[in-house]
Design a protein around this motif. Structure first.
Motif, PDB file in Angstrom:
ATOM      1  N   UNK A 130      38.637  24.552  45.697  1.00  0.00           N
ATOM      2  CA  UNK A 130      38.433  25.217  44.412  1.00  0.00           C
ATOM      3  C   UNK A 130      39.778  25.525  43.764  1.00  0.00           C
ATOM      4  N   UNK A 131      39.762  25.721  42.449  1.00  0.00           N
ATOM      5  CA  UNK A 131      40.948  26.110  41.697  1.00  0.00           C
ATOM      6  C   UNK A 131      40.667  27.423  40.997  1.00  0.00           C
ATOM      7  N   UNK A 132      41.586  28.381  41.164  1.00  0.00           N
ATOM      8  CA  UNK A 132      41.403  29.715  40.602  1.00  0.00           C
ATOM      9  C   UNK A 132      42.571  30.054  39.682  1.00  0.00           C
ATOM     10  N   UNK A 133      42.240  30.448  38.467  1.00  0.00           N
ATOM     11  CA  UNK A 133      43.212  30.942  37.502  1.00  0.00           C
ATOM     12  C   UNK A 133      42.561  32.167  36.877  1.00  0.00           C
ATOM     13  N   UNK A 134      42.900  33.355  37.372  1.00  0.00           N
ATOM     14  CA  UNK A 134      42.053  34.517  37.160  1.00  0.00           C
ATOM     15  C   UNK A 134      42.830  35.722  36.629  1.00  0.00           C
ATOM     16  N   UNK A 135      42.078  36.682  36.078  1.00  0.00           N
ATOM     17  CA  UNK A 135      42.655  37.924  35.609  1.00  0.00           C
ATOM     18  C   UNK A 135      42.694  39.001  36.666  1.00  0.00           C
ATOM     19  N   UNK A 136      42.331  38.670  37.892  1.00  0.00           N
ATOM     20  CA  UNK A 136      42.390  39.616  39.008  1.00  0.00           C
ATOM     21  C   UNK A 136      42.483  38.772  40.271  1.00  0.00           C
ATOM     22  N   UNK A 137      41.960  39.225  41.398  1.00  0.00           N
ATOM     23  CA  UNK A 137      42.092  38.456  42.638  1.00  0.00           C
ATOM     24  C   UNK A 137      41.386  37.107  42.533  1.00  0.00           C
ATOM     25  N   UNK A 138      42.013  36.091  43.140  1.00  0.00           N
ATOM     26  CA  UNK A 138      41.400  34.760  43.128  1.00  0.00           C
ATOM     27  C   UNK A 138      40.187  34.723  44.044  1.00  0.00           C
ATOM     28  N   UNK A 139      40.384  35.016  45.309  1.00  0.00           N
ATOM     29  CA  UNK A 139      39.291  35.174  46.270  1.00  0.00           C
ATOM     30  C   UNK A 139      39.419  36.571  46.849  1.00  0.00           C
ATOM     31  N   UNK A 140      38.358  37.359  46.804  1.00  0.00           N
ATOM     32  CA  UNK A 140      38.385  38.718  47.351  1.00  0.00           C
ATOM     33  C   UNK A 140      37.146  38.942  48.206  1.00  0.00           C
ATOM     34  N   UNK A 141      37.360  39.286  49.453  1.00  0.00           N
ATOM     35  CA  UNK A 141      36.257  39.511  50.388  1.00  0.00           C
ATOM     36  C   UNK A 141      35.975  41.004  50.451  1.00  0.00           C
ATOM     37  N   UNK A 142      34.698  41.374  50.305  1.00  0.00           N
ATOM     38  CA  UNK A 142      34.329  42.763  50.124  1.00  0.00           C
ATOM     39  C   UNK A 142      33.139  43.128  51.013  1.00  0.00           C
ATOM     40  N   UNK A 143      32.903  44.454  51.155  1.00  0.00           N
ATOM     41  CA  UNK A 143      31.818  44.891  52.047  1.00  0.00           C
ATOM     42  C   UNK A 143      31.274  46.256  51.648  1.00  0.00           C
ATOM     43  N   UNK A 144      31.132  46.514  50.374  1.00  0.00           N
ATOM     44  CA  UNK A 144      30.586  47.781  49.929  1.00  0.00           C
ATOM     45  C   UNK A 144      31.641  48.870  49.874  1.00  0.00           C
ATOM     46  N   UNK A 145      31.328  49.955  49.136  1.00  0.00           N
ATOM     47  CA  UNK A 145      32.332  50.982  48.869  1.00  0.00           C
ATOM     48  C   UNK A 145      31.792  52.370  49.174  1.00  0.00           C
TER      49      UNK A 145
END
Length: 458
Positions: free
Chosen positions: A274-289
């Motif tokens: 994949x190609x990422x050109x983003x206004x924040x993280x390109x890939x971000x792994x998350x698990x609830x807050x």
């Protein structure tokens, strides 16, 4: 400068180990042996050879005529027939929310563009969703599925969220109308244990929806498409299993919180080529807050990121900041990252309100041409929060064969007082043009093996 930098590293808190060069490649022990089994489990769904062109159900490819009902009828017909392909022919189609069903592949032909309405009313009624790690009832994500099996978004067309400074993105600003009061209200509702069904936002509120969100789905494929200009996060699988995201381009560098791909509390995920050109993280792994993350308590496990290109973004491969359910067994390799606006390459971010854990993050064979901040950042003080009731457990991070060209720092590693980062190992890596001293505080087990910075072994 080099002498002072090496002195700083040697004096860093918590046990920096300067080890001799290894005779062979510094692989992460037996950790990488897990990858083949994970990859074998990740299998894209297959669909019956039936096609349902949206033009058969009334869609007009002029970019002006609303096609929401045409998409709905095509998806319903496809599902009723036992599944198949909902086809978007070449042309531009204006629509509101698209909800996918079991065994439905949404396929965009070459030259096809799905252009989403800028009217928030087109994303009502509210649906069950997650906003920055907290469950609620809110505007529908633009492409959405909940509790579905075998869903896909494929093809070579464009999915255009049409967000800009006067539509959706303006909700992120401080002057009203803005999301700030609603974010605080949602956080309080979660802290108070208010049931999700009663956390109703949507009309009259300003929490931005995602462009693509697949929620509690199994067997997910997103392949080939270009996505752009989301209200916030572009691709957001939540509580999904068996997810393949392959050959996707995220072209959204201007938007606030325009993360590229954020698997949250998912198990067995492949993000490939994949190609990422983003206004924040390109890939971000998350698990609830926070409180809601503790209530749901589902981790993000077994994530493979390979063959990707990261350009603009706050981080290339990131974990957090929503880490409450825990993140483990992350593998990233053969990626290229470079931009004057790429702040960090490898990033872990959390704080003592999040809790949870981040363990077993393994990175190898990554090329970083340029970064605007640290090449590697692990920060347990995200949002400048140093103390709290839920210290995160972060460590077991191993990086090998990383080559970085230009950046201010190789490392920013910030633990919490009394709650250090536990284990960051970097081996066989080169950081060529670093201009500032590293920041390393409250870290135990920071180990460098055969690492060169500005031409010197450290």
């Amino acid at each position: 400068m080099q002498h002072s930098r090496r002195t700083f590293l040697g004096a860093a808190l918590g046990g920096l180990v300067i080890a001799p060069a290894l005779a062979g490649p510094a692989e992460a022990g037996t950790a990488w042996s897990r990858v083949p089994a994970i990859r074998r489990r990740i299998r894209p769904p297959r669909f019956p050879a039936r096609t349902f062109p949206i033009t058969r159900y009334g869609a007009t490819a002029d970019g002006v005529t609303p096609c929401t009902e045409a998409f709905r009828r095509a998806v319903e017909a496809c599902a009723a027939a036992g599944g198949g392909r909902v086809l978007v022919p070449a042309g531009t189609y204006l629509t509101g929310a698209i909800h996918l069903a079991d065994d439905v592949e949404l396929h965009l032909e070459a030259g096809a563009t799905i252009r989403f309405s800028r009217d928030p009313a087109d994303y009502l009624p509210v649906v069950a969703t997650r906003y920055e790690g907290v469950e609620l009832m809110n505007y529908s994500p633009f492409i959405y599925a909940h509790g579905r099996t075998n869903v896909a978004i494929t093809g070579s067309g464009v999915i255009d969220g049409q967000a800009d400074a006067t539509h959706w993105w303006d909700w992120s600003n401080d002057p009203p109308p803005s999301e700030g009061p609603d974010k605080r209200l949602l956080a309080q509702l979660a802290e108070d244990g208010v049931p999700v069904a009663e956390r109703v936002f949507g009309e009259g509120h300003y929490l931005r929806p995602n462009l693509i969100q697949l929620y509690r789905c199994r067997n997910v494929l997103i392949e080939g498409v270009t996505v752009k200009d989301s209200p916030m996060w572009n691709i957001h699988p939540v509580l999904c299993r068996n997810v393949t995201i392959r050959g996707v381009t995220v072209d959204s560098p201007r938007g606030p919180n325009n993360d590229g791909c954020d698997p949250e509390s998912c198990v067995d995920v492949l993000i490939e080529n994949c190609t990422f050109d983003t206004g924040d993280d390109c890939v971000a792994l998350k698990a609830g807050k926070n409180a809601d993350g503790r209530r749901v308590n589902e981790p993000c496990l077994n994530v493979l990121v390979t063959g990707c290109v990261m350009r603009d973004g706050n981080g290339g491969v990131t974990v957090g900041s929503e880490t409450t359910g825990g993140v483990r067994w992350v593998f990233a390799w053969d990626c290229e990252m470079s931009s004057p606006h790429l702040e960090r390459a490898i990033r872990v971010k959390t704080n003592p309100e999040r809790g949870g854990y981040v363990r077993d993050v393994h990175v190898k064979d990554v090329e970083v041409g340029q970064a605007a901040d640290a090449v590697v950042e692990v920060a347990l003080d995200y949002e400048n929060k140093h103390t709290g009731p839920y210290f995160p457990d972060v460590g077991g991070i191993e990086i090998t064969r990383l080559r970085a060209g230009t950046a201010p720092r190789a490392f920013t590693l910030i633990g919490n007082p009394g709650n250090p980062i536990r284990g960051v190992k970097v081996s066989n890596s080169v950081f060529e043009n670093m201009t500032e001293a590293d920041v390393v505080t409250d870290v135990t087990g920071f180990e460098l093996r055969n690492v060169r910075v500005n031409g010197h072994r450290v």
